[in-house]
Write a protein that holds these residues in place. Structure first.
Motif, PDB file in Angstrom:
ATOM      1  N   ALA A 156      78.704   2.805  41.973  1.00 22.41           N
ATOM      2  CA  ALA A 156      79.885   2.599  41.125  1.00 22.41           C
ATOM      3  C   ALA A 156      80.088   1.109  40.841  1.00 22.41           C
ATOM      4  O   ALA A 156      80.391   0.721  39.711  1.00 22.41           O
ATOM      5  CB  ALA A 156      81.120   3.197  41.786  1.00 22.41           C
ATOM      6  N   LEU A 157      79.908   0.275  41.843  1.00 20.41           N
ATOM      7  CA  LEU A 157      80.038  -1.166  41.655  1.00 20.41           C
ATOM      8  C   LEU A 157      78.974  -1.686  40.690  1.00 20.41           C
ATOM      9  O   LEU A 157      79.264  -2.460  39.773  1.00 20.41           O
ATOM     10  CB  LEU A 157      79.927  -1.890  43.002  1.00 20.41           C
ATOM     11  CG  LEU A 157      79.943  -3.409  42.961  1.00 20.41           C
ATOM     12  CD1 LEU A 157      81.287  -3.919  42.469  1.00 20.41           C
ATOM     13  CD2 LEU A 157      79.627  -3.970  44.318  1.00 20.41           C
ATOM     14  N   ASP A 158      77.737  -1.238  40.876  1.00 18.00           N
ATOM     15  CA  ASP A 158      76.653  -1.683  39.996  1.00 18.00           C
ATOM     16  C   ASP A 158      76.855  -1.190  38.565  1.00 18.00           C
ATOM     17  O   ASP A 158      76.569  -1.911  37.611  1.00 18.00           O
ATOM     18  CB  ASP A 158      75.306  -1.210  40.540  1.00 18.00           C
ATOM     19  CG  ASP A 158      74.896  -1.939  41.812  1.00 18.00           C
ATOM     20  OD1 ASP A 158      75.409  -3.057  42.049  1.00 18.00           O
ATOM     21  OD2 ASP A 158      74.071  -1.389  42.570  1.00 18.00           O
ATOM     22  N   VAL A 159      77.359   0.020  38.407  1.00 20.13           N
ATOM     23  CA  VAL A 159      77.626   0.565  37.069  1.00 20.13           C
ATOM     24  C   VAL A 159      78.726  -0.237  36.390  1.00 20.13           C
ATOM     25  O   VAL A 159      78.654  -0.510  35.190  1.00 20.13           O
ATOM     26  CB  VAL A 159      77.975   2.067  37.164  1.00 20.13           C
ATOM     27  CG1 VAL A 159      78.633   2.565  35.891  1.00 20.13           C
ATOM     28  CG2 VAL A 159      76.734   2.876  37.457  1.00 20.13           C
ATOM     29  N   HIS A 183      87.027  -4.888  36.543  1.00 23.23           N
ATOM     30  CA  HIS A 183      87.331  -6.154  37.204  1.00 23.23           C
ATOM     31  C   HIS A 183      87.973  -5.949  38.567  1.00 23.23           C
ATOM     32  O   HIS A 183      88.618  -6.832  39.095  1.00 23.23           O
ATOM     33  CB  HIS A 183      88.244  -7.008  36.338  1.00 23.23           C
ATOM     34  CG  HIS A 183      87.622  -7.325  35.015  1.00 23.23           C
ATOM     35  ND1 HIS A 183      86.363  -7.844  34.892  1.00 23.23           N
ATOM     36  CD2 HIS A 183      88.063  -7.155  33.753  1.00 23.23           C
ATOM     37  CE1 HIS A 183      86.068  -8.007  33.617  1.00 23.23           C
ATOM     38  NE2 HIS A 183      87.082  -7.583  32.902  1.00 23.23           N
ATOM     39  N   SER A 184      87.792  -4.798  39.147  1.00 23.72           N
ATOM     40  CA  SER A 184      88.390  -4.520  40.447  1.00 23.72           C
ATOM     41  C   SER A 184      87.516  -5.047  41.585  1.00 23.72           C
ATOM     42  O   SER A 184      87.304  -4.384  42.560  1.00 23.72           O
ATOM     43  CB  SER A 184      88.613  -3.026  40.594  1.00 23.72           C
ATOM     44  OG  SER A 184      87.371  -2.348  40.544  1.00 23.72           O
ATOM     45  N   GLY A 185      86.974  -6.236  41.404  1.00 20.06           N
ATOM     46  CA  GLY A 185      86.148  -6.850  42.444  1.00 20.06           C
ATOM     47  C   GLY A 185      84.681  -6.772  42.148  1.00 20.06           C
ATOM     48  O   GLY A 185      83.855  -7.099  42.962  1.00 20.06           O
ATOM     49  N   ALA A 186      84.303  -6.355  40.957  1.00 19.65           N
ATOM     50  CA  ALA A 186      82.890  -6.177  40.632  1.00 19.65           C
ATOM     51  C   ALA A 186      82.262  -7.416  40.035  1.00 19.65           C
ATOM     52  O   ALA A 186      81.101  -7.434  39.736  1.00 19.65           O
ATOM     53  CB  ALA A 186      82.737  -5.017  39.643  1.00 19.65           C
TER      54      ALA A 186
END
Length: 187
Positions: A156-159, A183-186
């Motif tokens: 999910a982070l990489d996506v 932008h939730s920390g990605a």
């Protein structure tokens, strides 16, 4: 997203966060990278001359897509991926799904039917049918669901980072990862 300067002065994207050297951080969006290149921000941050390849944005997109597809393949080998329209629909009805994926070239009708069942599940349509099929080692993968777990969280982070470089299909009825989620920390 982290970038580093190689010993030869080339700017490299560190999508895995493991390259040695002092990192230079940038928001994971194509526009942010283009602005940084225009303003020569990498040279200022590194406090030295740097060499930037003209296709750096395309390379970053390719690295991020490769990382996502590798993660998807790893999740498949771990038994955390369900493929096929009927199986994905059953998973959405009976269990918790962390990520719902559809090929970017999938029919709108199938996407709409799954989106209706998805609820708050993250929905992604950033990969072609060929990319999904290759990553999952199956022919003609159009729909896939990722079950919750550490691999789903990493994917999910990489996506989210890839979404900043690869625009979703314009005809997609799916709720894509919007800027607030991305932008939730990605970055």
């Amino acid at each position: 997203m982290r970038f580093v300067v190689a010993p030869d002065g080339a700017v490299l994207a560190d999508v895995g966060g493991r390259l040695p050297g002092r990192g230079m951080w940038l928001e994971a969006r194509r526009q942010a990278l283009e602005l940084a290149l225009e303003k020569q921000s990498f040279a200022r941050a590194a406090k030295r001359r740097v060499r930037v390849e003209p296709d750096l944005a395309e390379r970053v997109e390719g690295l991020l897509a490769g990382r996502c597809l590798e993660g998807l393949g790893l999740a498949r080998r771990a038994g955390q991926v369900v493929t096929g329209f009927e199986r994905v629909r059953a998973a959405l009805r009976t269990s918790e799904v962390a990520l719902l994926l559809a090929a970017s070239d999938a029919a709108d009708d199938g996407r709409r039917k799954l989106a209706a069942l998805a609820g708050d599940c993250r929905q992604v349509a950033l990969f072609s049918r060929a990319e999904l099929s290759l990553a999952l080692g199956r022919e003609n993968v159009v729909h896939a669901a990722l079950l919750p777990g550490g691999l789903a969280d990493r994917l999910a982070l990489d996506v989210e980072r890839l979404a900043g470089f690869r625009p979703p299909p314009t005809s997609s009825p799916w709720r894509q990862l919007d800027n607030v989620e991305a932008h939730s920390g990605a970055s």
